[in-house]
Design a protein around this motif. Structure first.
Motif, mmCIF file in Angstrom:
data_model
loop_
_atom_site.group_PDB
_atom_site.id
_atom_site.type_symbol
_atom_site.label_atom_id
_atom_site.label_comp_id
_atom_site.label_asym_id
_atom_site.label_seq_id
_atom_site.Cartn_x
_atom_site.Cartn_y
_atom_site.Cartn_z
ATOM 1 N N ALA A 1 3.674 -36.312 22.841
ATOM 2 C CA ALA A 1 4.468 -35.511 22.319
ATOM 3 C C ALA A 1 4.252 -33.869 22.319
ATOM 4 O O ALA A 1 4.989 -33.109 22.291
ATOM 5 C CB ALA A 1 4.288 -35.861 20.808
ATOM 6 N N LEU A 2 2.804 -33.899 22.746
ATOM 7 C CA LEU A 2 2.270 -32.450 22.989
ATOM 8 C C LEU A 2 2.945 -31.796 24.102
ATOM 9 O O LEU A 2 3.241 -30.785 24.332
ATOM 10 C CB LEU A 2 0.929 -32.423 22.856
ATOM 11 C CG LEU A 2 0.210 -32.680 21.693
ATOM 12 C CD1 LEU A 2 -1.132 -32.509 21.595
ATOM 13 C CD2 LEU A 2 0.660 -31.305 20.401
ATOM 14 N N ALA A 3 3.159 -32.665 25.169
ATOM 15 C CA ALA A 3 3.639 -32.376 26.588
ATOM 16 C C ALA A 3 5.253 -32.101 26.346
ATOM 17 O O ALA A 3 5.570 -30.931 26.756
ATOM 18 C CB ALA A 3 3.548 -33.716 27.483
ATOM 19 N N VAL A 4 5.864 -32.805 25.355
ATOM 20 C CA VAL A 4 7.232 -32.259 25.017
ATOM 21 C C VAL A 4 7.246 -30.993 24.385
ATOM 22 O O VAL A 4 8.040 -30.163 24.718
ATOM 23 C CB VAL A 4 7.775 -33.166 24.141
ATOM 24 C CG1 VAL A 4 9.324 -32.899 23.688
ATOM 25 C CG2 VAL A 4 8.238 -34.682 24.711
ATOM 26 N N ASN B 1 6.791 -38.659 11.975
ATOM 27 C CA ASN B 1 7.147 -38.239 12.993
ATOM 28 C C ASN B 1 6.016 -37.576 14.183
ATOM 29 O O ASN B 1 5.186 -37.061 13.373
ATOM 30 C CB ASN B 1 8.348 -37.202 12.893
ATOM 31 C CG ASN B 1 9.677 -37.720 12.226
ATOM 32 O OD1 ASN B 1 10.188 -38.794 12.747
ATOM 33 N ND2 ASN B 1 10.235 -36.979 11.500
ATOM 34 N N PRO B 2 6.395 -37.551 15.496
ATOM 35 C CA PRO B 2 5.383 -37.190 16.217
ATOM 36 C C PRO B 2 5.304 -35.667 16.112
ATOM 37 O O PRO B 2 5.999 -34.904 15.641
ATOM 38 C CB PRO B 2 5.613 -37.510 17.616
ATOM 39 C CG PRO B 2 7.134 -37.883 17.455
ATOM 40 C CD PRO B 2 7.513 -38.104 16.091
ATOM 41 N N PRO B 3 4.292 -34.707 16.769
ATOM 42 C CA PRO B 3 4.110 -33.130 16.694
ATOM 43 C C PRO B 3 5.331 -32.673 17.119
ATOM 44 O O PRO B 3 5.566 -31.513 16.606
ATOM 45 C CB PRO B 3 2.982 -32.850 17.549
ATOM 46 C CG PRO B 3 2.247 -34.048 17.442
ATOM 47 C CD PRO B 3 3.066 -35.384 17.540
ATOM 48 N N ALA B 4 6.218 -33.057 18.104
ATOM 49 C CA ALA B 4 7.441 -32.508 18.593
ATOM 50 C C ALA B 4 8.565 -32.494 17.699
ATOM 51 O O ALA B 4 9.593 -32.134 17.975
ATOM 52 C CB ALA B 4 7.725 -33.164 19.769
ATOM 53 N N VAL B 5 8.562 -33.233 16.491
ATOM 54 C CA VAL B 5 9.664 -33.372 15.614
ATOM 55 C C VAL B 5 9.102 -32.943 14.315
ATOM 56 O O VAL B 5 8.057 -33.186 13.799
ATOM 57 C CB VAL B 5 9.893 -34.904 15.608
ATOM 58 C CG1 VAL B 5 11.105 -35.085 14.468
ATOM 59 C CG2 VAL B 5 10.456 -35.742 16.895
ATOM 60 N N GLY B 6 10.020 -32.286 13.551
ATOM 61 C CA GLY B 6 9.754 -31.552 11.924
ATOM 62 C C GLY B 6 9.597 -30.268 11.905
ATOM 63 O O GLY B 6 9.228 -29.638 12.753
ATOM 64 N N LEU C 1 9.741 -42.291 22.505
ATOM 65 C CA LEU C 1 8.349 -41.633 22.023
ATOM 66 C C LEU C 1 8.483 -41.624 20.743
ATOM 67 O O LEU C 1 7.315 -41.903 19.808
ATOM 68 C CB LEU C 1 8.494 -40.041 22.546
ATOM 69 C CG LEU C 1 7.387 -39.178 21.795
ATOM 70 C CD1 LEU C 1 6.010 -39.661 22.259
ATOM 71 C CD2 LEU C 1 7.763 -37.670 22.574
ATOM 72 N N LEU C 2 9.432 -41.294 19.949
ATOM 73 C CA LEU C 2 9.741 -41.338 18.337
ATOM 74 C C LEU C 2 9.170 -42.767 17.897
ATOM 75 O O LEU C 2 8.583 -42.707 16.941
ATOM 76 C CB LEU C 2 11.390 -41.221 18.013
ATOM 77 C CG LEU C 2 11.374 -40.996 16.658
ATOM 78 C CD1 LEU C 2 10.676 -39.739 16.009
ATOM 79 C CD2 LEU C 2 12.800 -40.867 16.302
ATOM 80 N N TRP C 3 9.844 -43.747 18.369
ATOM 81 C CA TRP C 3 9.415 -45.032 17.972
ATOM 82 C C TRP C 3 7.982 -45.678 18.199
ATOM 83 O O TRP C 3 7.329 -46.382 17.457
ATOM 84 C CB TRP C 3 10.592 -46.241 18.355
ATOM 85 C CG TRP C 3 11.979 -45.862 17.734
ATOM 86 C CD1 TRP C 3 13.009 -45.384 18.274
ATOM 87 C CD2 TRP C 3 12.176 -46.267 16.340
ATOM 88 N NE1 TRP C 3 13.937 -45.358 17.280
ATOM 89 C CE2 TRP C 3 13.565 -45.803 16.028
ATOM 90 C CE3 TRP C 3 11.647 -46.720 15.297
ATOM 91 C CZ2 TRP C 3 14.010 -45.974 14.910
ATOM 92 C CZ3 TRP C 3 12.004 -46.951 13.975
ATOM 93 C CH2 TRP C 3 13.244 -46.521 13.758
ATOM 94 N N ASP C 4 7.828 -45.134 19.474
ATOM 95 C CA ASP C 4 6.292 -45.517 19.508
ATOM 96 C C ASP C 4 5.231 -44.817 18.745
ATOM 97 O O ASP C 4 4.350 -45.635 18.282
ATOM 98 C CB ASP C 4 5.850 -44.858 21.180
ATOM 99 C CG ASP C 4 6.476 -45.994 22.413
ATOM 100 O OD1 ASP C 4 7.154 -47.067 21.953
ATOM 101 O OD2 ASP C 4 6.623 -45.522 23.486
#
Length: 264
Positions: free
Chosen positions: A36-39, A131-136, A213-216
């Motif tokens: 997620a950080l790579a995104v 949610n991962p860091p890339a979401v929110g 990525l989201l579901w993982d």
């Protein structure tokens, strides 16, 4: 057994549960967070909004807190939270021990852990998934937190209401299979009402975040909580059974049971 003894076992079980959850964070959750950080990094390179500046970058782009330090901090936090949960778990167990199904303390501990996981972890995760860091959106943190807390409290309320209904039905002479069926229907109906009536997360998933990525991340986060509750129930139950073993042996000796023959 004194209340202090039960409480100490709750603390020890909490430490074990926190360490187990920390291992899951390191092996399962952390790799997904790095994806997620790579995104986020790719988004910032293209002029998009990057991660929160307080943790991600400062001035020349160097992180204020290294990723390794964040992982260690997360592991320590996991242990501290699990110890607090272990204390609450021990208090609830001591209060409800005689009302929990199963005959032994190990079975009672596992039942309580399963109910707690379902009420305070699984139900909120279904309604307000992490949610991962890339979401929110940082602007929605307050609303998301409020919704999560509401669902959590409703889950606890369901866990308290269903046993009350079960005892009321049992007092009317209803057979056990019928009671279990009614309990199941009550749980399904109440959970469905929560899922339908409580508003969902206000955040939308950006187009550059892969669905995998989201579901993982959501599954990894839920796995961390499941491992914590499973370890807590297992360790606490085993500690309680071990503490009760000498008492049961003494009762067998007094009654001339199997333990008396073995001791002889």
């Amino acid at each position: 057994m004194s209340f202090g003894s039960v409480l100490r076992r709750g603390v020890l079980a909490g430490v074990c549960a926190g360490l187990a959850a920390a291992v899951v964070i390191w092996l399962v959750v952390e790799p997904v967070i790095r994806r997620a950080l790579a995104v986020e990094d790719a988004r910032s390179l293209h002029g998009g909004q990057s991660a929160p500046l307080a943790l991600h970058a400062h001035g020349d782009g160097e992180p204020l807190v290294s990723r390794a330090a964040q992982v260690v901090g997360g592991a320590v936090t996991s242990v501290l939270v699990a110890v607090a949960v272990g204390v609450i778990f021990a208090v609830v167990f001591a209060r409800l021990r005689d009302r929990l199904p199963e005959r032994g303390d190990f079975g009672r501990s596992m039942v309580l852990a399963a109910v707690a996981f379902s009420a305070v972890s699984l139900l909120p995760a279904l309604k307000i998934p992490s949610n991962p860091p890339a979401v929110g959106d940082p602007a929605t943190v307050g609303r998301r937190t409020m919704l999560y807390a509401v669902v959590l409290l409703l889950g606890v309320a369901i866990a308290l209401v269903v046993p009350i209904v079960d005892r009321w039905v049992a007092g009317r002479g209803t057979t056990a299979p019928t009671r279990w069926a009614l309990d199941t229907v009550a749980v399904v109906v109440l959970v469905a009402l929560v899922l339908v009536l409580v508003p969902g997360s206000p955040d939308t998933v950006p187009a550059d975040v892969p669905a995998a990525l989201l579901w993982d991340f959501r599954l990894a986060s839920l796995a961390q909580l499941a491992v914590m509750w499973l370890t807590l129930g297992l360790v606490f139950g085993l500690l309680m059974e071990r503490a009760a073993a000498p008492r049961r042996a003494a009762e067998d000796v007094a009654q001339g049971g199997p333990s008396a023959s073995v001791s002889a």
